[in-house]
Design an enzyme around this catalytic site. Structure first.
Site, short mmCIF file in Angstrom:
data_model
loop_
_atom_site.label_atom_id
_atom_site.label_comp_id
_atom_site.label_asym_id
_atom_site.label_seq_id
_atom_site.Cartn_x
_atom_site.Cartn_y
_atom_site.Cartn_z
N GLU A 14 -5.32 -4.35 10.77
CA GLU A 14 -4.27 -3.35 10.94
C GLU A 14 -4.54 -2.57 12.22
O GLU A 14 -5.32 -1.60 12.21
CB GLU A 14 -4.26 -2.39 9.75
CG GLU A 14 -3.94 -3.06 8.44
CD GLU A 14 -3.34 -2.09 7.42
OE1 GLU A 14 -2.23 -2.36 6.99
OE2 GLU A 14 -3.97 -1.08 7.12
N GLU A 70 -6.60 4.99 7.77
CA GLU A 70 -6.38 6.40 7.45
C GLU A 70 -7.62 7.02 6.81
O GLU A 70 -7.89 8.21 6.98
CB GLU A 70 -5.13 6.54 6.56
CG GLU A 70 -3.87 6.32 7.39
CD GLU A 70 -2.72 5.65 6.65
OE1 GLU A 70 -2.72 5.62 5.41
OE2 GLU A 70 -1.81 5.13 7.35
N HIS A 97 -9.52 1.53 4.98
CA HIS A 97 -8.20 1.65 5.61
C HIS A 97 -8.31 2.62 6.80
O HIS A 97 -9.07 3.59 6.74
CB HIS A 97 -7.17 2.17 4.60
CG HIS A 97 -5.78 2.10 5.14
ND1 HIS A 97 -5.28 3.06 5.98
CD2 HIS A 97 -4.81 1.16 5.01
CE1 HIS A 97 -4.04 2.71 6.33
NE2 HIS A 97 -3.74 1.57 5.75
N ASN A 108 0.88 -1.18 0.00
CA ASN A 108 0.00 0.00 0.00
C ASN A 108 0.91 1.22 0.00
O ASN A 108 1.49 1.56 1.03
CB ASN A 108 -0.91 -0.02 1.24
CG ASN A 108 -1.73 1.26 1.36
OD1 ASN A 108 -1.77 2.07 0.43
ND2 ASN A 108 -2.37 1.44 2.50
N SER A 168 3.61 -1.74 10.43
CA SER A 168 5.06 -1.79 10.62
C SER A 168 5.67 -3.15 10.28
O SER A 168 6.58 -3.62 10.97
CB SER A 168 5.44 -1.36 12.05
OG SER A 168 5.04 -0.01 12.27
N GLY A 200 2.70 2.72 10.77
CA GLY A 200 3.66 3.79 10.57
C GLY A 200 4.38 4.22 11.85
O GLY A 200 5.02 5.27 11.88
N LYS A 206 0.12 4.25 -0.29
CA LYS A 206 -0.50 5.46 0.29
C LYS A 206 -0.25 6.64 -0.67
O LYS A 206 -0.30 6.47 -1.87
CB LYS A 206 0.00 5.70 1.70
CG LYS A 206 -0.15 4.42 2.56
CD LYS A 206 0.11 4.62 4.01
CE LYS A 206 -0.08 3.28 4.74
NZ LYS A 206 0.06 3.38 6.18
P1 13P Z 1 3.13 0.71 7.72
O1 13P Z 1 3.64 -0.60 7.16
O2 13P Z 1 3.86 1.90 7.20
O3 13P Z 1 3.03 0.65 9.21
O4 13P Z 1 1.63 0.87 7.16
C1 13P Z 1 0.74 -0.17 7.32
C2 13P Z 1 -0.46 0.12 6.52
O5 13P Z 1 -1.24 0.99 6.87
C3 13P Z 1 -0.68 -0.64 5.29
O6 13P Z 1 -1.95 -0.41 4.79
#
Ligand code: 13P
Length: 252
Positions: free
Chosen positions: A167, A99, A97, A12, A212, A173, A14
């Site tokens: 997640e 976010e 997601h 992903n 992560s 992150g 983003k």
């Molecule tokens: P990270 O791997 O940067 O923690 O992000 C995870 C994520 O949100 C994947 O959709």
């Protein structure tokens, strides 16, 4: 049990990378993806969907959008539809997601509507769920997951191709990864919830872990019986680390 479920390693991106970065990435991942016994997926920013789908053509790489709106078309400035995602050559879409839920106010009702509309156009939704740090500290993780799964699947037709990603928000992150035990407990619980709704289909549904994920922690996560793959953010931005994740996951 797990042997019957093909593993998924999904990137992903983003709101990251540009067309030059993407070209370099695809030159590495396309030849690699055909050599590994797992599904490799990429979720680029929507403006690069067509380009990534074209570069992935002829390879087993799955391409998907990071979000969509449930209407097919109309006066919805800034939105994209499942129809458009399909027209770009993509086959998947992330729904809900964290976010999207937290920065853009998407409710569970919106998430399930999107996932249902994705299915109607022949896209496969990857539905994301997970608890916040506060919910975790209050001991509400399983309750949150129960609600998330029941709401997020309410408009979704039972189908073994539907994918779920667990997640935990506090692990995204942050460099903090759920321990394999915690991730396995949550994902086994999610599978039980899916079983309550969809019966034995739950055994065929792939449930991924995200938060992560790195080359150094994927092996212990993938050793867990219910974890069927990873949804990777930061560590998927470079082909080298994404390939190392896949390699270490598959060869655990
Ligand atoms: P990270 O791997 O940067 O923690 O992000 C995870 C994520 O949100 C994947 O959709």
């Amino acid at each position: 049990m797990k042997n019957r479920r093909k593993e998924i390693y999904a990137a992903n991106w983003k709101m990251n990378l540009d067309s030059g970065d993407i070209r370099g990435f695809m030159e590495r991942i396309v030849p690699y993806a055909g050599t590994v016994d797992a599904e490799v997926m990429i979720f680029p920013p929507a403006v690069y969907l067509s380009s990534v789908a074209e570069q992935a053509a002829g390879s087993p790489i799955g391409v998907g959008a990071q979000n969509m709106f449930w209407e097919r078309n109309g006066a919805y400035t800034g939105e994209i539809s499942a129809l458009m995602i399909k027209d770009c050559g993509a086959g998947y879409v992330l729904c809900g997601h964290s976010e999207r839920r937290h920065f853009f106010g998407e409710s569970a009702e919106m998430v399930t509507r999107k996932a249902g509309a994705a299915q109607d156009e022949g896209l496969i939704p990857m539905i994301c769920v997970g608890e916040t740090l506060e919910e975790r500290e209050q001991g509400e993780t399983l309750e949150v997951l129960h609600k998330d799964i029941y709401c997020s699947l309410s408009d979704v037709k039972p189908d073994k191709r539907v994918i779920i990603a667990y997640e935990p928000v506090w692990a995204i992150g942050t460099g903090l990864t759920a321990t394999p035990e915690d991730a396995e407990t949550a994902i086994a619980y999610i599978r039980d919830q899916v079983r309550e709704l969809w019966g034995d289909l739950a055994d065929a549904i792939r449930i991924l872990y995200g938060g992560s994920v790195k080359p150094g922690n994927i092996a212990e996560l993938m050793a867990c019986p219910n974890i069927d793959g990873a949804l990777v953010g930061g560590a998927s931005l470079h082909a080298d680390s994404f390939i190392d994740i896949i390699q270490n996951g598959v060869n655990r």
